[in-house]
Design an enzyme around this catalytic site. Structure first.
Site, PDB file in Angstrom:
ATOM      1  N   ASN A  46       0.796  -1.036  -0.056  1.00  0.00           N
ATOM      2  CA  ASN A  46       0.035  -0.077  -0.118  1.00  0.00           C
ATOM      3  C   ASN A  46       0.985   1.234  -0.047  1.00  0.00           C
ATOM      4  O   ASN A  46       1.589   1.822   0.833  1.00  0.00           O
ATOM      5  CB  ASN A  46      -1.213   0.660   1.086  1.00  0.00           C
ATOM      6  CG  ASN A  46      -1.936  -1.172   1.865  1.00  0.00           C
ATOM      7  OD1 ASN A  46      -2.916  -1.200  -0.010  1.00  0.00           O
ATOM      8  ND2 ASN A  46      -2.035  -2.129   2.395  1.00  0.00           N
ATOM      9  N   GLU A  78      -0.360  -0.381  -4.745  1.00  0.00           N
ATOM     10  CA  GLU A  78      -1.952  -0.005  -3.771  1.00  0.00           C
ATOM     11  C   GLU A  78      -2.030   1.370  -4.410  1.00  0.00           C
ATOM     12  O   GLU A  78      -0.793   1.478  -2.689  1.00  0.00           O
ATOM     13  CB  GLU A  78      -2.359  -1.321  -3.400  1.00  0.00           C
ATOM     14  CG  GLU A  78      -2.182  -2.713  -3.845  1.00  0.00           C
ATOM     15  CD  GLU A  78      -3.082  -3.622  -2.787  1.00  0.00           C
ATOM     16  OE1 GLU A  78      -3.444  -3.195  -1.862  1.00  0.00           O
ATOM     17  OE2 GLU A  78      -3.258  -4.575  -2.882  1.00  0.00           O
ATOM     18  N   ASP A 108      -6.715   0.697  -5.205  1.00  0.00           N
ATOM     19  CA  ASP A 108      -7.155  -0.089  -3.653  1.00  0.00           C
ATOM     20  C   ASP A 108      -8.582   0.334  -3.299  1.00  0.00           C
ATOM     21  O   ASP A 108      -8.543   1.747  -4.036  1.00  0.00           O
ATOM     22  CB  ASP A 108      -6.036  -0.019  -2.894  1.00  0.00           C
ATOM     23  CG  ASP A 108      -6.604  -0.726  -1.167  1.00  0.00           C
ATOM     24  OD1 ASP A 108      -7.659  -1.505  -1.722  1.00  0.00           O
ATOM     25  OD2 ASP A 108      -5.953  -0.378  -0.449  1.00  0.00           O
ATOM     26  N   GLU A 162     -12.206  -7.242  -2.735  1.00  0.00           N
ATOM     27  CA  GLU A 162     -12.248  -7.186  -1.403  1.00  0.00           C
ATOM     28  C   GLU A 162     -13.456  -7.560  -0.478  1.00  0.00           C
ATOM     29  O   GLU A 162     -14.231  -7.317  -0.859  1.00  0.00           O
ATOM     30  CB  GLU A 162     -12.399  -6.234  -0.183  1.00  0.00           C
ATOM     31  CG  GLU A 162     -10.541  -5.718  -1.594  1.00  0.00           C
ATOM     32  CD  GLU A 162     -10.436  -4.109  -1.095  1.00  0.00           C
ATOM     33  OE1 GLU A 162      -9.069  -3.967  -0.467  1.00  0.00           O
ATOM     34  OE2 GLU A 162     -10.902  -2.966  -1.442  1.00  0.00           O
TER      35      GLU A 162
END
Length: 212
Positions: A46, A78, A108, A162
Site C-alpha cells: 500500500n 496499491e 485499492d 475485497e
C-alpha cells in the site's frame, strides 16, 4: 489475505522513515524470506499519496530489486482513487516509471472515490480492487459489481474482490468473472510467523515436500 485461484498473496505497507531519508518496505524482507523458503508469492504494498508525491520515491523503488533481491513483477503497488484525480503533481509520470521498473499498479478500494474515466484510461493500471462495501450489493443482484467488472475488462485490468466472507459471495463472483478474492473467508490478518507457517502448509501438497 488475498487468494488468487488457490494461491496466496501477502499485503504489506510501505513505511517512510523521514529521519533517515529512506523507505522501509515492510514487504521486502518478507520477500527475501519467501525466496529462501523457495516460495514464489505475490506481494501487495500500500502506497500513500504522500509517498507517491516524493520525487525520489520511484528511484528508491527502482533500486529495491538490487538491494533486496525482490522481483518487481511479483509486487503490486496499491494506490487510492484520489491519486488519479490530479491531486498529486507528476503522478502519471511516477506511476509510469514504476510500471517500467516491472511493478504492477493497482487501484485499492475502488468505488469509494470519484474516478474520472478519462484518468482511468490514461494511467498504467494493471488491476482494480473492489471495495468491500460492495459485497452487500451481491444480495440485490450485484449490479454495481458487474459494472466495475465490465469497466475493468475494458481497461484490461485484473480484479480482486475485497471483503469476501462467505462461500456464496465467492461463488457469485466466480460466476460473474472475478476469480481473485481477499477477505475473512480465507484468513484474518496474521502475524508474519503464522503467515509463513500457513504458506508452508499450503505449498506442501504442490511441491511434494514432507511435513515439517
Amino acid at each position: 489475505m488475498l487468494a488468487v485461484v488457490g494461491a496466496l498473496a501477502h499485503e504489506a505497507l510501505v513505511l517512510c522513515d523521514r529521519r533517515q531519508d529512506l523507505y522501509l518496505i515492510d514487504g521486502d524482507g518478507f520477500a527475501t524470506q519467501l525466496a529462501q523458503l523457495g516460495l514464489s508469492v505475490p506481494l501487495s504494498l500500500n502506497v500513500s499519496p504522500r509517498q507517491l508525491s516524493d520525487p525520489h520515491f520511484a528511484a528508491r523503488m527502482g533500486n529495491l530489486p538490487e538491494l533486496t533481491g525482490c522481483e518487481p513483477g511479483m509486487i503490486s503497488l496499491e494506490i487510492t482513487e484520489n491519486v488519479l484525480l490530479g491531486d498529486i503533481p507528476d503522478a502519471l509520470e511516477t506511476l509510469s516509471t514504476l510500471k517500467s521498473c516491472g511493478y504492477r499498479i493497482v487501484i485499492d478500494d475502488f468505488g469509494t472515490g470519484y474516478s474520472n474515466l478519462a484518468y482511468l484510461h490514461n494511467y498504467p493500471l494493471d488491476g482494480i480492487k473492489i471495495d468491500r462495501m460492495f459485497m452487500d450489493d451481491i444480495t440485490t443482484g450485484g449490479a454495481i459489481i458487474k459494472l466495475i467488472l465490465s469497466l475493468a475488462s475494458a481497461l484490461g485490468a485484473d480484479v480482486v474482490a475485497e471483503g469476501v466472507e462467505t462461500a456464496e459471495q465467492r461463488t457469485w463472483l466466480s460466476e460473474n468473472g472475478c476469480n481473485r478474492f481477499q477477505g475473512f473467508l480465507y484468513s484474518k490478518p496474521l502475524p508474519e510467523d503464522r503467515f509463513l507457517s500457513m504458506l508452508n502448509t499450503q505449498f506442501e501438497p504442490a511441491t511434494g515436500a514432507p511435513p515439517g
